[in-house]
Design an enzyme around this catalytic site. Structure first.
Site, PDB file in Angstrom:
ATOM      1  N   GLN A   1       2.962  64.838  56.675  1.00 37.97           N
ATOM      2  CA  GLN A   1       2.092  65.606  57.573  1.00 37.97           C
ATOM      3  C   GLN A   1       2.692  66.972  57.825  1.00 37.97           C
ATOM      4  O   GLN A   1       3.851  67.103  58.208  1.00 37.97           O
ATOM      5  CB  GLN A   1       1.913  64.871  58.905  1.00 37.97           C
ATOM      6  CG  GLN A   1       0.864  65.506  59.825  1.00 37.97           C
ATOM      7  CD  GLN A   1       0.627  64.663  61.072  1.00 37.97           C
ATOM      8  OE1 GLN A   1       1.252  63.633  61.274  1.00 37.97           O
ATOM      9  NE2 GLN A   1      -0.285  65.103  61.906  1.00 37.97           N
TER      10      GLN A   1
ATOM     11  N   GLY B   1       4.110  58.022  51.513  1.00 36.88           N
ATOM     12  CA  GLY B   1       2.853  58.764  51.532  1.00 36.88           C
ATOM     13  C   GLY B   1       3.083  60.248  51.664  1.00 36.88           C
ATOM     14  O   GLY B   1       4.216  60.717  51.773  1.00 36.88           O
TER      15      GLY B   1
ATOM     16  N   ASN C   1      -3.274  59.445  50.641  1.00 35.65           N
ATOM     17  CA  ASN C   1      -2.545  58.231  50.982  1.00 35.65           C
ATOM     18  C   ASN C   1      -3.336  56.955  50.693  1.00 35.65           C
ATOM     19  O   ASN C   1      -2.749  55.926  50.387  1.00 35.65           O
ATOM     20  CB  ASN C   1      -2.097  58.282  52.445  1.00 35.65           C
ATOM     21  CG  ASN C   1      -0.964  59.277  52.645  1.00 35.65           C
ATOM     22  OD1 ASN C   1      -0.271  59.625  51.692  1.00 35.65           O
ATOM     23  ND2 ASN C   1      -0.775  59.728  53.862  1.00 35.65           N
TER      24      ASN C   1
ATOM     25  N   HIS D   1      -4.608  55.997  66.406  1.00 35.67           N
ATOM     26  CA  HIS D   1      -3.305  56.657  66.473  1.00 35.67           C
ATOM     27  C   HIS D   1      -3.530  58.086  65.977  1.00 35.67           C
ATOM     28  O   HIS D   1      -3.332  58.419  64.818  1.00 35.67           O
ATOM     29  CB  HIS D   1      -2.285  55.942  65.584  1.00 35.67           C
ATOM     30  CG  HIS D   1      -0.979  56.676  65.451  1.00 35.67           C
ATOM     31  ND1 HIS D   1      -0.231  57.056  66.531  1.00 35.67           N
ATOM     32  CD2 HIS D   1      -0.304  57.100  64.354  1.00 35.67           C
ATOM     33  CE1 HIS D   1       0.861  57.684  66.111  1.00 35.67           C
ATOM     34  NE2 HIS D   1       0.828  57.733  64.792  1.00 35.67           N
TER      35      HIS D   1
ATOM     36  N   ARG E   1      -3.738  63.786  61.337  1.00 34.24           N
ATOM     37  CA  ARG E   1      -3.434  62.590  60.561  1.00 34.24           C
ATOM     38  C   ARG E   1      -4.598  62.237  59.637  1.00 34.24           C
ATOM     39  O   ARG E   1      -4.399  61.797  58.506  1.00 34.24           O
ATOM     40  CB  ARG E   1      -3.124  61.431  61.505  1.00 34.24           C
ATOM     41  CG  ARG E   1      -1.864  61.668  62.348  1.00 34.24           C
ATOM     42  CD  ARG E   1      -1.627  60.509  63.304  1.00 34.24           C
ATOM     43  NE  ARG E   1      -0.425  60.697  64.107  1.00 34.24           N
ATOM     44  CZ  ARG E   1      -0.421  61.170  65.345  1.00 34.24           C
ATOM     45  NH1 ARG E   1      -1.567  61.518  65.909  1.00 34.24           N
ATOM     46  NH2 ARG E   1       0.707  61.296  66.016  1.00 34.24           N
TER      47      ARG E   1
ATOM     48  N   ASP F   1       3.000  55.899  70.664  1.00 34.90           N
ATOM     49  CA  ASP F   1       2.252  56.719  71.622  1.00 34.90           C
ATOM     50  C   ASP F   1       2.395  56.150  73.039  1.00 34.90           C
ATOM     51  O   ASP F   1       2.542  56.899  74.013  1.00 34.90           O
ATOM     52  CB  ASP F   1       0.769  56.769  71.239  1.00 34.90           C
ATOM     53  CG  ASP F   1       0.559  57.164  69.798  1.00 34.90           C
ATOM     54  OD1 ASP F   1       0.321  58.333  69.522  1.00 34.90           O
ATOM     55  OD2 ASP F   1       0.656  56.259  68.943  1.00 34.90           O
TER      56      ASP F   1
ATOM     57  N   ARG G   1       5.709  57.057  74.399  1.00 36.70           N
ATOM     58  CA  ARG G   1       5.688  58.453  74.883  1.00 36.70           C
ATOM     59  C   ARG G   1       5.049  58.532  76.271  1.00 36.70           C
ATOM     60  O   ARG G   1       5.546  59.239  77.154  1.00 36.70           O
ATOM     61  CB  ARG G   1       4.914  59.326  73.897  1.00 36.70           C
ATOM     62  CG  ARG G   1       5.618  59.566  72.570  1.00 36.70           C
ATOM     63  CD  ARG G   1       4.672  60.151  71.530  1.00 36.70           C
ATOM     64  NE  ARG G   1       5.393  60.528  70.309  1.00 36.70           N
ATOM     65  CZ  ARG G   1       4.845  60.584  69.103  1.00 36.70           C
ATOM     66  NH1 ARG G   1       3.549  60.288  68.955  1.00 36.70           N
ATOM     67  NH2 ARG G   1       5.558  60.928  68.052  1.00 36.70           N
TER      68      ARG G   1
ATOM     69  N   ASP H   1      12.190  53.232  46.905  1.00 33.31           N
ATOM     70  CA  ASP H   1      11.528  54.527  46.714  1.00 33.31           C
ATOM     71  C   ASP H   1      11.514  54.847  45.226  1.00 33.31           C
ATOM     72  O   ASP H   1      12.408  54.417  44.472  1.00 33.31           O
ATOM     73  CB  ASP H   1      12.279  55.627  47.481  1.00 33.31           C
ATOM     74  CG  ASP H   1      11.433  56.879  47.693  1.00 33.31           C
ATOM     75  OD1 ASP H   1      10.907  57.054  48.811  1.00 33.31           O
ATOM     76  OD2 ASP H   1      11.294  57.669  46.746  1.00 33.31           O
TER      77      ASP H   1
END
Length: 325
Positions: free
Chosen positions: A86, A83, A99, A179, A92, A152, A155, A38
């Site tokens: 959100q 990035g 980004n 996504h 998104r 997803d 989920r 980072d």
């Protein structure tokens, strides 16, 4: 390629997602070496130290990192989580411009240091950024993909498993497409054990027969909406989604570094997949040490085909506004 014994995983970005992915990868021993990078040096050094203090309990895996990008040199797999964050209520796709700019600068630096790596994009919007990363990298399309709808789909399976009272491992259901807001479940292919959900719905002798609960179309619609809005609810409550994407990301890493040939709904740039080309979308894909080994042709119903085309059109419109052809 084959399974990599002394594998090196580089994670770009030490935010909530990157650190969760590093943590999950250490616990699951997804890679022999985990490197966290980072630009925020005090933050990344603190995160690495915190993770390193627990490596007595993570088997042979080790962790290092910092603000020097040279640390990722010769990585076998690079996962990009860096990035813009959100925010509550933000889609998104609305994060695309910032980004994409970050990736435009970052990808050549990564390729220089890890030219033979497989690259996975987790940063949102991951489909747009997968397309951009492939465009900026010049790599074969098999070696650049997004984490897509693996989370997803998890989920969805969690919701279905709770609904019917079986273990999640026995639920086979997949989210495909973007996504994001235009994603949708492949209900036509969904199963509980060997039994399709169509058969489950058709069992109308009683609300419950042989332990199987009957679904209604309204319930299918409610489950779809629940999956699509899950991230928004988490972000509204705690500011970010991180644990589940960390776990699902680690699972994808394992498919690559262990050369598994696992079938996962990752996002890759498609070529004439059910009439869709030149856009990254999630569909069931064989993932191994090459990255994308095979995109599987899955039967769609007529309504699913229309939804898939809509998802492709949505992403293509965003790519066009960003000048990505």
């Amino acid at each position: 390629m084959s399974a990599i014994e002394n594998s090196k995983l580089a994670i770009i970005g030490a935010g909530a997602v990157g650190t969760s992915l590093a943590y999950a990868s250490l616990i699951r021993q997804s890679a022999r070496e985990v490197v966290l990078y980072d630009i925020n040096e005090p933050k990344v050094e603190a995160e690495v130290l915190d993770l390193a203090h627990g490596t007595q309990f993570t088997g042979a895996s080790c962790v290092s990192g910092g603000a020097d990008l040279d640390m990722i040199t010769d990585a076998n797999m690079v996962v990009i989580t860096a990035g813009a964050r959100q925010h509550p209520g933000q889609s998104r796709l609305e994060m695309s411009g910032v980004n994409v700019g970050i990736l435009r600068e970052l990808m050549p630096k990564l390729i220089k240091r890890a030219p033979d790596a497989v690259y996975m994009i987790v940063t949102n919007p991951c489909d747009i950024l997968t397309y951009a990363a492939l465009h900026f990298s010049g790599l074969p399309s098999s070696r650049v993909f997004g984490s897509g709808t693996v989370l997803d789909s998890s989920r969805l399976r969690w919701l279905l498993a709770h609904r019917v009272g079986v273990a999640i491992a026995n639920v086979h259901a997949t989210i495909v497409g973007e996504h994001g807001d235009s994603e949708f479940p492949l209900w036509s292919q969904a199963r509980v054990g060997p039994i399709s959900l169509d058969q489950w719905v058709a069992d109308d002798i009683s609300p419950v027969t042989n332990g199987r609960a009957k679904f209604s179309e309204a319930e299918f619609a409610a489950i779809t909406e629940d999956v699509k809005t899950a991230a928004y609810r988490v972000i509204a409550g705690k500011g970010a989604t991180n644990y589940a994407i960390g776990l699902s990301g680690a699972r994808i890493v394992e498919a690559v570094l262990r050369d598994e040939g696992a079938v996962l709904p990752i996002s890759s740039v498609l070529t004439d997949y059910r009439g869709v080309s030149n856009v990254a979308l999630s569909v069931p894909t064989v993932v191994n040490a090459e990255g994308v080994s095979q995109v599987i042709e899955v039967p769609f119903s007529d309504s699913e085909q229309a939804l898939f085309q809509h998802s492709a059109d949505t992403l293509r419109a965003t790519l066009d506004t960003l000048g990505l052809k």
